[in-house]
Write an enzyme that holds these catalytic residues in place. Structure first.
Site, PDB file in Angstrom:
ATOM      1  N   LYS A   1      31.362  30.220  50.092  1.00 48.18           N
ATOM      2  CA  LYS A   1      31.938  29.672  48.860  1.00 48.18           C
ATOM      3  C   LYS A   1      31.991  28.167  49.082  1.00 48.18           C
ATOM      4  O   LYS A   1      32.948  27.628  49.638  1.00 48.18           O
ATOM      5  CB  LYS A   1      33.337  30.270  48.678  1.00 48.18           C
ATOM      6  CG  LYS A   1      33.800  30.358  47.246  1.00 48.18           C
ATOM      7  CD  LYS A   1      35.007  31.280  47.158  1.00 48.18           C
ATOM      8  CE  LYS A   1      35.888  30.948  45.974  1.00 48.18           C
ATOM      9  NZ  LYS A   1      35.272  31.026  44.673  1.00 48.18           N
TER      10      LYS A   1
HETATM   11  N1  PPE Z   1      31.351  34.697  41.958  1.00 48.56           N
HETATM   12  C1  PPE Z   1      31.682  33.392  41.933  1.00 48.56           C
HETATM   13  C2  PPE Z   1      30.620  32.398  41.706  1.00 48.56           C
HETATM   14  C3  PPE Z   1      33.005  33.007  42.142  1.00 48.56           C
HETATM   15  O1  PPE Z   1      33.325  31.719  42.143  1.00 48.56           O
HETATM   16  C4  PPE Z   1      34.001  33.992  42.323  1.00 48.56           C
HETATM   17  C5  PPE Z   1      35.428  33.598  42.503  1.00 48.56           C
HETATM   18  C6  PPE Z   1      33.607  35.352  42.325  1.00 48.56           C
HETATM   19  C7  PPE Z   1      32.274  35.664  42.136  1.00 48.56           C
HETATM   20  C8  PPE Z   1      34.591  36.454  42.572  1.00 48.56           C
HETATM   21  O2  PPE Z   1      35.030  36.434  43.903  1.00 48.56           O
HETATM   22  P1  PPE Z   1      36.461  36.997  44.322  1.00 48.56           P
HETATM   23  O3  PPE Z   1      37.477  36.027  43.817  1.00 48.56           O
HETATM   24  O4  PPE Z   1      36.397  37.087  45.787  1.00 48.56           O
HETATM   25  O5  PPE Z   1      36.610  38.333  43.670  1.00 48.56           O
HETATM   26  N2  PPE Z   1      35.811  32.472  41.737  1.00 48.56           N
HETATM   27  C9  PPE Z   1      37.018  31.736  42.013  1.00 48.56           C
HETATM   28  C10 PPE Z   1      36.930  30.461  41.195  1.00 48.56           C
HETATM   29  C11 PPE Z   1      38.000  30.089  40.270  1.00 48.56           C
HETATM   30  C12 PPE Z   1      37.982  28.631  39.840  1.00 48.56           C
HETATM   31  O6  PPE Z   1      37.743  28.365  38.656  1.00 48.56           O
HETATM   32  O7  PPE Z   1      38.262  27.750  40.648  1.00 48.56           O
HETATM   33  C13 PPE Z   1      38.250  32.599  41.833  1.00 48.56           C
HETATM   34  O8  PPE Z   1      38.235  33.580  41.088  1.00 48.56           O
HETATM   35  O9  PPE Z   1      39.238  32.294  42.489  1.00 48.56           O
END
Ligand code: PPE
Length: 315
Positions: free
Chosen positions: A169
Site C-alpha cells: 500500500k
Molecule cells: N484497494 C485499494 C486500492 C485500497 O486503497 C483499499 C483500502 C482496498 C482495496 C481495501 O483494503 P482493506 O482496507 O484492507 O480492506 N483503502 C483505504 C483508503 C482510504 C482512503 O481514502 O484513504 C481504506 O479503506 O482505508
C-alpha cells in the site's frame, strides 16, 4: 479542542495529538520539512484501520495485527526499514485513539522518507513514522450503504502488476486512484472501478470489488488488486454463510449483468453499487447478499460474533 471529533464537510480532520517518530506531539505541531523525500517522489507506505465501539460499550480495533503486518510488508517491498518494532506501532495505534478520545475512529499509520538527500535515490534519509487517528463516518455516504452508490468504469487503467506492487500500500500508487476518483465525481458518479491492462476488472479507487450472479459470489484474483483485509474478511464470512466464493477474472460486462455488485474496504466497509455506467445493477439498490454480508460485517466489528473475537484488539 472543540469539535475535534468530527471530520468536517470539506473532508478536513482534526484531533488532539499525533504520534510521530516515537512520541505523541500536539496535532498542530506534527509538521515536516518541505524537502521530505516522500512529498517529492511518493515513496511511502500507509495503512487504514478502523476502530469500532462494540456492543458492550468497549472499543476494539479490527484486525490490527493484519494491517500492521501489511504495513511492514509494504515497507519491505519498497526497501524501507521501519525503525520500530510492530508492537510499538500496535501500542501507538491504541494509544492514539485513547489520547484523542475516540471510541470509534480511523487510524492512519504512515511510514515515509524524511528530508536530506534529494534525487531519486533517498540516500540515508531517515524513515519517519506517524500514527494519526480521527473520526470518520461512512466513506461513501450513509445513504449509499442502503441505497447503493453509482459508479463508472474509469478511463484510467489500474497499474500493470509489475509496476504497482499489489501486496503493498504505497503512497504514490494513489495518484492513479485520485485521477479515477476525480474523473468519476466530476462526471456525477460516486466512485470509479478500474480495469487492469488486460481489460479485466481490478478494483475501485480505494476498495475491492465483489460481484454476485445466481447466488455465486466472485471477486478478482489477488494478483491485480490490493490484498484487502476487508476482502479476506468478506470471503470468510460469505463462505461461513454457505455461499460459493470464487476468485476469477471478471469482465466489464460481467459487472453490467450482475445481480449485485458491492465494494469492500476498511473505510468503505461494505458498500453496494446500484448503477454502473448508467446500467441499473440488479434491483437498483442494495441486494440481499450485500445486505446479509453487510449486517454480518457490522455484527463482527461490533464484537457480536464470538468466533471472530480474535480479530478484535480491545482498547
Ligand atoms: N484497494 C485499494 C486500492 C485500497 O486503497 C483499499 C483500502 C482496498 C482495496 C481495501 O483494503 P482493506 O482496507 O484492507 O480492506 N483503502 C483505504 C483508503 C482510504 C482512503 O481514502 O484513504 C481504506 O479503506 O482505508
Amino acid at each position: 479542542m472543540a469539535g475535534a471529533k468530527a471530520s468536517k464537510a470539506d473532508g478536513s480532520v482534526t484531533g488532539e495529538t499525533i504520534w510521530l517518530d516515537g512520541e505523541f506531539i500536539p496535532w498542530d505541531e506534527a509538521n515536516v520539512h518541505i524537502l521530505t523525500h516522500t512529498l517529492h517522489y511518493g515513496l511511502g507506505v500507509f495503512e487504514g484501520i478502523r476502530c469500532y465501539q462494540t456492543h458492550d460499550g468497549r472499543s476494539a480495533v479490527f484486525r490490527l495485527p493484519e494491517h500492521l503486518r501489511r504495513l511492514y510488508d509494504s515497507a519491505k517491498i519498497n526497501l524501507m526499514e521501519i525503525p520500530f518494532e510492530q508492537q510499538v506501532l500496535h501500542e501507538a495505534c491504541l494509544e492514539s485513539l485513547r489520547r484523542n478520545d475516540l471510541a470509534e475512529g480511523y487510524i492512519r499509520p504512515i511510514a515515509f522518507i524524511g528530508d536530506g538527500a534529494m534525487g531519486l535515490h533517498p540516500g540515508n534519509n531517515q524513515i519517519r513514522v506517524a500514527v494519526i487517528s480521527w473520526a470518520w463516518g461512512k466513506y461513501l455516504g450513509e445513504e449509499g450503504m442502503e441505497r447503493g452508490i453509482s459508479a463508472k468504469i474509469s478511463t484510467f487503467s489500474r497499474h500493470f502488476v509489475n509496476s504497482k506492487m499489489t501486496n503493498g500500500k504505497t503512497c504514490g500508487d494513489y495518484v492513479n486512484s485520485i485521477l479515477a476518483k476525480r474523473e468519476a465525481l466530476l462526471e456525477g458518479f460516486d466512485e470509479a472501478i478500474m480495469l487492469d491492462p488486460n481489460g479485466l476488472v481490478s478494483e475501485a479507487t480505494g476498495e475491492n470489488v465483489f460481484v454476485v450472479r445466481d447466488g455465486v459470489i466472485s471477486t478478482p484474483e489477488r494478483y491485480s488488486v490490493l490484498d484487502g483485509i476487508t476482502r479476506a474478511t468478506l470471503i470468510e464470512l460469505a463462505r461461513a454463510e454457505g455461499y460459493d466464493v470464487v476468485e476469477r477474472g471478471i469482465t466489464r460486462d460481467d459487472l453490467y449483468v450482475a445481480d449485485e455488485i458491492f465494494l469492500t474496504g476498511t473505510a468503505a466497509e461494505v458498500t453496494p453499487i446500484r448503477e454502473l455506467d448508467h446500467r441499473t445493477i440488479g434491483i437498483g439498490r442494495r441486494g440481499p447478499v450485500a445486505e446479509k454480508l453487510q449486517s454480518k460485517y457490522f455484527e463482527l466489528v461490533s464484537g457480536k460474533l464470538a468466533e471472530y473475537e480474535g480479530w478484535l484488539s480491545y482498547l
